[in-house]
Design a protein around this motif. Structure first.
Motif, PDB file in Angstrom:
ATOM      1  N   SER A   1      12.474  -5.127  -3.611  1.00 43.84           N
ATOM      2  CA  SER A   1      13.207  -4.442  -2.564  1.00 43.84           C
ATOM      3  C   SER A   1      13.741  -3.142  -3.175  1.00 43.84           C
ATOM      4  CB  SER A   1      14.344  -5.333  -2.042  1.00 43.84           C
ATOM      5  OG  SER A   1      15.002  -4.718  -0.965  1.00 43.84           O
ATOM      6  N   LYS A   2      14.825  -2.616  -2.662  1.00 45.28           N
ATOM      7  CA  LYS A   2      15.456  -1.467  -3.300  1.00 45.28           C
ATOM      8  C   LYS A   2      16.914  -1.369  -2.889  1.00 45.28           C
ATOM      9  CE  LYS A   2      13.826   1.944   0.102  1.00 45.28           C
ATOM     10  NZ  LYS A   2      12.956   3.116   0.269  1.00 45.28           N
ATOM     11  N   LYS A   3      17.664  -0.572  -3.642  1.00 39.08           N
ATOM     12  CA  LYS A   3      19.096  -0.445  -3.416  1.00 39.08           C
ATOM     13  C   LYS A   3      19.396   0.329  -2.135  1.00 39.08           C
ATOM     14  CE  LYS A   3      19.820  -0.161  -8.435  1.00 39.08           C
ATOM     15  NZ  LYS A   3      20.355   0.690  -9.528  1.00 39.08           N
ATOM     16  N   GLU A   4      18.582   1.350  -1.870  1.00 34.32           N
ATOM     17  CA  GLU A   4      18.873   2.249  -0.761  1.00 34.32           C
ATOM     18  C   GLU A   4      18.470   1.651   0.584  1.00 34.32           C
ATOM     19  OE1 GLU A   4      18.364   4.144  -4.554  1.00 34.32           O
ATOM     20  OE2 GLU A   4      16.865   3.116  -3.317  1.00 34.32           O
ATOM     21  N   SER A   5      19.128   2.101   1.634  1.00 30.04           N
ATOM     22  CA  SER A   5      18.805   1.675   2.987  1.00 30.04           C
ATOM     23  C   SER A   5      17.490   2.301   3.436  1.00 30.04           C
ATOM     24  CB  SER A   5      19.939   2.096   3.936  1.00 30.04           C
ATOM     25  OG  SER A   5      19.505   2.086   5.278  1.00 30.04           O
ATOM     26  N   LEU A   6      16.851   1.674   4.420  1.00 27.20           N
ATOM     27  CA  LEU A   6      15.643   2.246   4.994  1.00 27.20           C
ATOM     28  C   LEU A   6      15.945   3.475   5.851  1.00 27.20           C
ATOM     29  CD1 LEU A   6      13.631  -0.960   5.981  1.00 27.20           C
ATOM     30  CD2 LEU A   6      13.299   0.534   4.011  1.00 27.20           C
ATOM     31  N   GLU A   7      17.226   3.761   6.036  1.00 27.61           N
ATOM     32  CA  GLU A   7      17.638   4.978   6.743  1.00 27.61           C
ATOM     33  C   GLU A   7      18.135   6.039   5.756  1.00 27.61           C
ATOM     34  OE1 GLU A   7      17.156   5.266   9.938  1.00 27.61           O
ATOM     35  OE2 GLU A   7      16.463   3.188  10.085  1.00 27.61           O
ATOM     36  N   SER A   8      17.985   5.800   4.460  1.00 28.69           N
ATOM     37  CA  SER A   8      18.553   6.681   3.437  1.00 28.69           C
ATOM     38  C   SER A   8      17.735   7.961   3.262  1.00 28.69           C
ATOM     39  CB  SER A   8      18.639   5.952   2.098  1.00 28.69           C
ATOM     40  OG  SER A   8      17.328   5.662   1.624  1.00 28.69           O
TER      41      SER A   8
ATOM     42  N   ASP B   1       8.743  -7.125  -0.798  1.00 28.77           N
ATOM     43  CA  ASP B   1       9.442  -7.689   0.350  1.00 28.77           C
ATOM     44  C   ASP B   1       9.554  -6.641   1.451  1.00 28.77           C
ATOM     45  OD1 ASP B   1      10.814  -9.556   1.839  1.00 28.77           O
ATOM     46  OD2 ASP B   1      12.137 -10.142   0.193  1.00 28.77           O
ATOM     47  N   LEU B   2      10.148  -7.040   2.569  1.00 28.15           N
ATOM     48  CA  LEU B   2      10.187  -6.168   3.752  1.00 28.15           C
ATOM     49  C   LEU B   2      10.997  -4.899   3.545  1.00 28.15           C
ATOM     50  CD1 LEU B   2      10.619  -8.751   6.661  1.00 28.15           C
ATOM     51  CD2 LEU B   2       8.648  -7.285   6.253  1.00 28.15           C
ATOM     52  N   ARG B   3      12.088  -4.966   2.783  1.00 31.94           N
ATOM     53  CA  ARG B   3      13.009  -3.831   2.727  1.00 31.94           C
ATOM     54  C   ARG B   3      12.684  -2.839   1.613  1.00 31.94           C
ATOM     55  NH1 ARG B   3      17.478  -1.995   2.553  1.00 31.94           N
ATOM     56  NH2 ARG B   3      18.185  -3.098   0.697  1.00 31.94           N
ATOM     57  N   LEU B   4      11.453  -2.831   1.150  1.00 28.19           N
ATOM     58  CA  LEU B   4      11.090  -1.876   0.110  1.00 28.19           C
ATOM     59  C   LEU B   4      10.818  -0.493   0.682  1.00 28.19           C
ATOM     60  CD1 LEU B   4      10.474  -1.321  -2.854  1.00 28.19           C
ATOM     61  CD2 LEU B   4       8.139  -2.105  -2.447  1.00 28.19           C
ATOM     62  N   ASN B   5      10.148  -0.411   1.833  1.00 26.38           N
ATOM     63  CA  ASN B   5       9.838   0.888   2.434  1.00 26.38           C
ATOM     64  C   ASN B   5       9.370   0.697   3.871  1.00 26.38           C
ATOM     65  OD1 ASN B   5       6.906   0.448   2.557  1.00 26.38           O
ATOM     66  ND2 ASN B   5       6.940   0.678   0.334  1.00 26.38           N
ATOM     67  N   VAL B   6       9.120   1.811   4.522  1.00 20.21           N
ATOM     68  CA  VAL B   6       8.519   1.827   5.861  1.00 20.21           C
ATOM     69  C   VAL B   6       7.127   2.434   5.732  1.00 20.21           C
ATOM     70  CG1 VAL B   6       8.677   2.670   8.224  1.00 20.21           C
ATOM     71  CG2 VAL B   6      10.764   2.083   6.978  1.00 20.21           C
ATOM     72  N   PRO B   7       6.049   1.665   5.941  1.00 16.00           N
ATOM     73  CA  PRO B   7       4.699   2.208   5.775  1.00 16.00           C
ATOM     74  C   PRO B   7       4.426   3.384   6.702  1.00 16.00           C
ATOM     75  CG  PRO B   7       4.644  -0.185   5.891  1.00 16.00           C
ATOM     76  CD  PRO B   7       6.033   0.234   6.266  1.00 16.00           C
TER      77      PRO B   7
ATOM     78  N   VAL C   1       0.834  -1.200   0.000  1.00 18.70           N
ATOM     79  CA  VAL C   1       0.000   0.000   0.000  1.00 18.70           C
ATOM     80  C   VAL C   1       0.871   1.253   0.000  1.00 18.70           C
ATOM     81  CG1 VAL C   1      -1.672   1.359   1.315  1.00 18.70           C
ATOM     82  CG2 VAL C   1      -1.962  -1.122   1.130  1.00 18.70           C
ATOM     83  N   GLU C   2       1.876   1.280   0.855  1.00 24.26           N
ATOM     84  CA  GLU C   2       2.780   2.431   0.917  1.00 24.26           C
ATOM     85  C   GLU C   2       3.440   2.679  -0.439  1.00 24.26           C
ATOM     86  OE1 GLU C   2       4.960   5.650   2.020  1.00 24.26           O
ATOM     87  OE2 GLU C   2       3.389   4.705   3.231  1.00 24.26           O
ATOM     88  N   GLU C   3       3.903   1.610  -1.071  1.00 26.63           N
ATOM     89  CA  GLU C   3       4.574   1.779  -2.365  1.00 26.63           C
ATOM     90  C   GLU C   3       3.602   2.276  -3.432  1.00 26.63           C
ATOM     91  OE1 GLU C   3       8.040   1.863  -4.692  1.00 26.63           O
ATOM     92  OE2 GLU C   3       7.698   1.633  -2.517  1.00 26.63           O
ATOM     93  N   SER C   4       2.378   1.792  -3.391  1.00 21.87           N
ATOM     94  CA  SER C   4       1.384   2.253  -4.367  1.00 21.87           C
ATOM     95  C   SER C   4       1.103   3.745  -4.205  1.00 21.87           C
ATOM     96  CB  SER C   4       0.089   1.452  -4.221  1.00 21.87           C
ATOM     97  OG  SER C   4      -0.582   1.760  -3.014  1.00 21.87           O
ATOM     98  N   LEU C   5       1.076   4.219  -2.962  1.00 23.41           N
ATOM     99  CA  LEU C   5       0.821   5.638  -2.715  1.00 23.41           C
ATOM    100  C   LEU C   5       1.994   6.495  -3.198  1.00 23.41           C
ATOM    101  CD1 LEU C   5      -0.707   5.378   0.871  1.00 23.41           C
ATOM    102  CD2 LEU C   5      -1.920   5.614  -1.300  1.00 23.41           C
TER     103      LEU C   5
END
Length: 266
Positions: free
Chosen positions: A144-151, A194-200, A43-47
């Motif tokens: 997933s994505k290349k960047e860190s969730l802290e990026s 997957d889990l490391r795509l974003n933080v909702p 959902v977060e990624e779709s938004l």
């Protein structure tokens, strides 16, 4: 651009799960429910994709009982535009879910379908793949994505999926054993996340209030002409074996002996 995103109602993973005495299923009384965590990421990624490629529309879909409206409302409170609830009480296997979703996308005609890679209740990780087969669409799994969730990119809420300039393809990064793999899939397509795509995001109070007025269309499997008789039968549900208490060892040799002769791990 229209994006369809799935939101499944699942048992809260923090709830204490007990098996029924007849081993037919789990005890559902007193169990808390929530949206599947992988679906929340979808959902977060779709938004993010919608906001980066306006004008676009995000449609949240759930299949389940009337209570599943709560999970659709959660997606609407996060920012989805409207919802669809395919009402069905009782067990549905992944094949029936995929066939229902195929009929939904046949009617809605989205360019992209986002869904969690798996649901945390059954953990089978096949619905997205089955849906791609039934729809005849390309697919990319475990996005997933290349960047860190802290990026910086994550803090700026940038999408991890990259649409082509002509909006006819999407690039998907996947974590694999050897590193990172990037696929380009032609649209329309199915992407599981997957889990490391974003933080909702958390839904704000104003958006929670707005979500109450957003439309949710109610459908049934009969509306789509889908036979939901399960092709998979659950024979038995059992609790995992209880862990034995640990023991202290005095020497490394004793540890190795127990690992080899008792635990059987070496």
């Amino acid at each position: 651009m229209k994006i369809l995103v799935t939101v499944k109602r699942v048992e809260d993973y923090e709830s204490k799960i007990k098996v029924k005495p007849d081993n037919s299923w789990i005890v559902t009384e007193g169990v808390n429910y929530r949206a599947n965590p992988f679906d929340e990421i979808a959902v977060e990624e779709s938004l993010r994709l919608r906001d980066a490629n306006a004008p676009s529309e995000v449609v949240a879909v759930s299949i389940g009982g009337a209570a599943a409206q709560a999970e659709i409302r959660s997606a609407l409170a996060m920012g989805a535009d409207r919802g669809i609830l395919v009402k069905h009480d009782g067990f549905l296997d992944s094949d029936a879910v995929a066939r229902l979703l195929q009929k939904v996308i046949e009617k809605e005609k989205p360019e992209l379908v986002l869904m969690g890679k798996q649901a945390v209740d059954v953990d089978d990780n096949v619905t997205g793949q089955l849906l791609a087969e039934y729809a005849g669409w390309g697919q990319a799994t475990f996005a997933s994505k290349k960047e860190s969730l802290e990026s910086t990119e994550e803090k700026a809420k940038k999408p991890g999926l990259l649409l082509g300039a002509d909006k006819k393809s999407v690039q998907v990064a996947r974590e694999v054993d050897g590193g990172l793999e990037v696929l380009e899939v032609q649209l329309p397509a199915i992407v599981t996340v997957d889990l490391r795509l974003n933080v909702p995001r958390y839904a704000s109070l104003p958006n929670i209030m707005k979500a109450k007025k957003k439309p949710i269309a109610e459908k049934t499997p009969a509306d789509y002409g889908v036979d939901t008789a399960p092709r998979l039968k659950v024979l038995k549900v059992t609790e995992p074996p209880k862990r034995q208490a640990g023991v202290k060892v005095k020497t490394a040799a004793e540890l190795i002996d127990k690992l080899k002769n008792e635990a059987g791990v070496i």
